[in-house]
Design an enzyme around this catalytic site. Structure first.
Site, mmCIF file in Angstrom:
data_model
loop_
_atom_site.group_PDB
_atom_site.id
_atom_site.type_symbol
_atom_site.label_atom_id
_atom_site.label_comp_id
_atom_site.label_asym_id
_atom_site.label_seq_id
_atom_site.Cartn_x
_atom_site.Cartn_y
_atom_site.Cartn_z
ATOM 1 N N ARG A 1 -28.585 -23.854 -43.129
ATOM 2 C CA ARG A 1 -29.176 -22.641 -43.735
ATOM 3 C C ARG A 1 -30.328 -22.129 -42.881
ATOM 4 O O ARG A 1 -30.443 -20.924 -42.634
ATOM 5 C CB ARG A 1 -29.649 -22.985 -45.153
ATOM 6 C CG ARG A 1 -30.408 -21.885 -45.890
ATOM 7 C CD ARG A 1 -30.637 -22.346 -47.334
ATOM 8 N NE ARG A 1 -31.708 -21.647 -48.023
ATOM 9 C CZ ARG A 1 -31.561 -20.505 -48.694
ATOM 10 N NH1 ARG A 1 -30.381 -19.919 -48.727
ATOM 11 N NH2 ARG A 1 -32.582 -19.959 -49.324
ATOM 12 N N LYS B 1 -31.366 -19.778 -57.211
ATOM 13 C CA LYS B 1 -32.453 -20.311 -58.037
ATOM 14 C C LYS B 1 -32.806 -19.326 -59.149
ATOM 15 O O LYS B 1 -32.723 -18.110 -58.967
ATOM 16 C CB LYS B 1 -33.688 -20.591 -57.166
ATOM 17 C CG LYS B 1 -33.542 -21.822 -56.285
ATOM 18 C CD LYS B 1 -34.840 -22.145 -55.589
ATOM 19 C CE LYS B 1 -34.753 -23.448 -54.806
ATOM 20 N NZ LYS B 1 -36.013 -23.792 -54.139
ATOM 21 N N HIS C 1 -29.485 -28.140 -45.456
ATOM 22 C CA HIS C 1 -30.507 -27.106 -45.297
ATOM 23 C C HIS C 1 -30.738 -26.775 -43.828
ATOM 24 O O HIS C 1 -31.207 -25.679 -43.502
ATOM 25 C CB HIS C 1 -31.813 -27.549 -45.947
ATOM 26 C CG HIS C 1 -32.658 -26.398 -46.408
ATOM 27 N ND1 HIS C 1 -32.459 -25.761 -47.604
ATOM 28 C CD2 HIS C 1 -33.675 -25.740 -45.809
ATOM 29 C CE1 HIS C 1 -33.331 -24.770 -47.736
ATOM 30 N NE2 HIS C 1 -34.089 -24.742 -46.661
ATOM 31 N N HIS D 1 -34.536 -15.229 -51.315
ATOM 32 C CA HIS D 1 -35.955 -15.513 -51.523
ATOM 33 C C HIS D 1 -36.603 -14.374 -52.301
ATOM 34 O O HIS D 1 -36.411 -13.204 -51.965
ATOM 35 C CB HIS D 1 -36.682 -15.652 -50.181
ATOM 36 C CG HIS D 1 -36.314 -16.891 -49.438
ATOM 37 N ND1 HIS D 1 -36.489 -17.021 -48.076
ATOM 38 C CD2 HIS D 1 -35.770 -18.061 -49.859
ATOM 39 C CE1 HIS D 1 -36.078 -18.225 -47.692
ATOM 40 N NE2 HIS D 1 -35.643 -18.864 -48.761
ATOM 41 N N TYR E 1 -39.521 -20.412 -43.677
ATOM 42 C CA TYR E 1 -38.243 -20.954 -43.247
ATOM 43 C C TYR E 1 -37.905 -20.549 -41.824
ATOM 44 O O TYR E 1 -37.291 -21.288 -41.076
ATOM 45 C CB TYR E 1 -37.122 -20.462 -44.180
ATOM 46 C CG TYR E 1 -36.967 -21.263 -45.436
ATOM 47 C CD1 TYR E 1 -35.968 -22.213 -45.565
ATOM 48 C CD2 TYR E 1 -37.826 -21.075 -46.513
ATOM 49 C CE1 TYR E 1 -35.829 -22.947 -46.720
ATOM 50 C CE2 TYR E 1 -37.700 -21.797 -47.674
ATOM 51 C CZ TYR E 1 -36.700 -22.735 -47.774
ATOM 52 O OH TYR E 1 -36.560 -23.466 -48.931
ATOM 53 N N ARG F 1 -27.596 -22.515 -49.942
ATOM 54 C CA ARG F 1 -28.173 -23.799 -50.348
ATOM 55 C C ARG F 1 -27.004 -24.718 -50.721
ATOM 56 O O ARG F 1 -25.945 -24.262 -51.150
ATOM 57 C CB ARG F 1 -29.091 -23.635 -51.553
ATOM 58 C CG ARG F 1 -30.289 -22.725 -51.338
ATOM 59 C CD ARG F 1 -31.110 -22.631 -52.619
ATOM 60 N NE ARG F 1 -32.307 -21.805 -52.458
ATOM 61 C CZ ARG F 1 -32.376 -20.511 -52.757
ATOM 62 N NH1 ARG F 1 -31.305 -19.896 -53.253
ATOM 63 N NH2 ARG F 1 -33.498 -19.836 -52.593
#
Length: 298
Positions: free
Chosen positions: A247, A172, A244, A270, A279, A148
């Site tokens: 990615r 995250k 992104h 994730h 994705y 990211r």
């Protein structure tokens, strides 16, 4: 309780208890502001505690004339969260959005780049100045590691375990993960650190940050977007791209070359495999190849 008090309390809740960023809090606040504007425009005087479902329905009907189903869904979700908070604080018993359906929306997937297009972007970089060398390794790492943009700009020298072939990434939820890095990318990264970065005097708070601007500060997200946009224009790329996109291309190319979806999930950081499936879009031709290759009735 009036709207101002409810909104301010809600923003404090989002900040302190849920730990959301300023951008996320602002987004939730804008959803409430849209509802308040509707109430004012229609001379509807009602408190957040007393507002009922039929008023919310009128509001959604009006905004549906001007915005996309995706935007409608986001606003409904934001308001539902706000009224859930009021229930949590015992100001309300029911959520006026509980029985309001969210518009059906398809999955919006970003464009991917082919390996040729990625090579074009990299080859278009002007390497005659130090920032060019820096931008080259930035694009390499976004694509080669599937990072990211926030993970990239906060990457630190102490996160590099290049002898072992890994980098440590803070993703995250402040969760670390180890991501393998290709030996070609390692060579580019070592060159940047030893020959380019060491010529810049970093700010004290950014001494461990890998990617710095010419003044010694860490890069911003906006700067990475600008670099990619300028390169896309330079090679006349018609796709709308950002960090992104690289990615997403990383994940898609791994999948197309036979990587397991669970492995891709770990590499991307994730928590849920469902997120990875969103994705990584599976085109029909690839699905057909998988069935023909692995099914016993081939």
């Amino acid at each position: 309780m009036n709207w101002e008090q409810a909104t301010n309390d809600y923003k404090l809740y989002l900040q302190i208890e849920r730990g959301l960023s300023k951008n996320s809090i602002d987004s939730y606040s804008r959803d409430i502001d849209k509802l308040l504007f509707f109430l004012e425009e229609n001379n509807i005087s009602v408190t957040p505690v007393a507002i009922q479902k039929y008023i919310i329905q009128q509001f959604i009907y009006e905004i549906a004339k001007e915005i996309s189903p995706r935007s409608q869904a986001r606003i409904i979700s934001g308001l539902r969260s706000f009224f859930d908070y009021l229930i949590f604080e015992d100001y309300r018993v029911q959520n006026p959005l509980d029985l309001i359906e969210t518009p059906k929306i398809g999955r919006k997937l970003p464009d991917t780049l082919s390996k040729f297009e990625i090579d074009q972007l990299i080859n278009a970089i002007d390497l005659s100045h130090p920032q060019g060398e820096r931008n080259k390794i930035i694009i390499e790492m976004l694509y080669a590691c599937g990072l990211r943009v926030s993970e990239l700009i906060n990457l630190q020298l102490s996160d590099l375990f290049l002898d072992e072939g890994y980098i440590r990434v803070l993703g995250k939820g402040d969760k670390f993960r180890f991501v393998p890095i290709h030996y070609t990318t390692i060579n580019f990264l070592n060159y940047y650190i030893n020959s380019i970065r060491n010529l810049v005097k970093p700010y004290k708070e950014d001494e461990d940050i890998i990617f710095l601007n010419r003044r010694g500060k860490r890069l911003t997200r906006q700067m990475i977007f600008i670099v990619l946009k300028e390169l896309a224009t330079k090679i006349n790329l018609k796709k709308k791209i950002g960090p992104h996109t690289l990615r997403h291309s990383f994940a898609t190319h791994l999948l197309q070359n036979g990587a397991d979806l669970r492995i891709i999930q770990q590499l991307l950081g994730h928590e849920s495999i469902t997120t990875t499936e969103i994705y990584v879009h599976l085109d029909k031709s690839y699905l057909q190849e998988v069935v023909e290759k692995y099914h016993p009735r081939k």
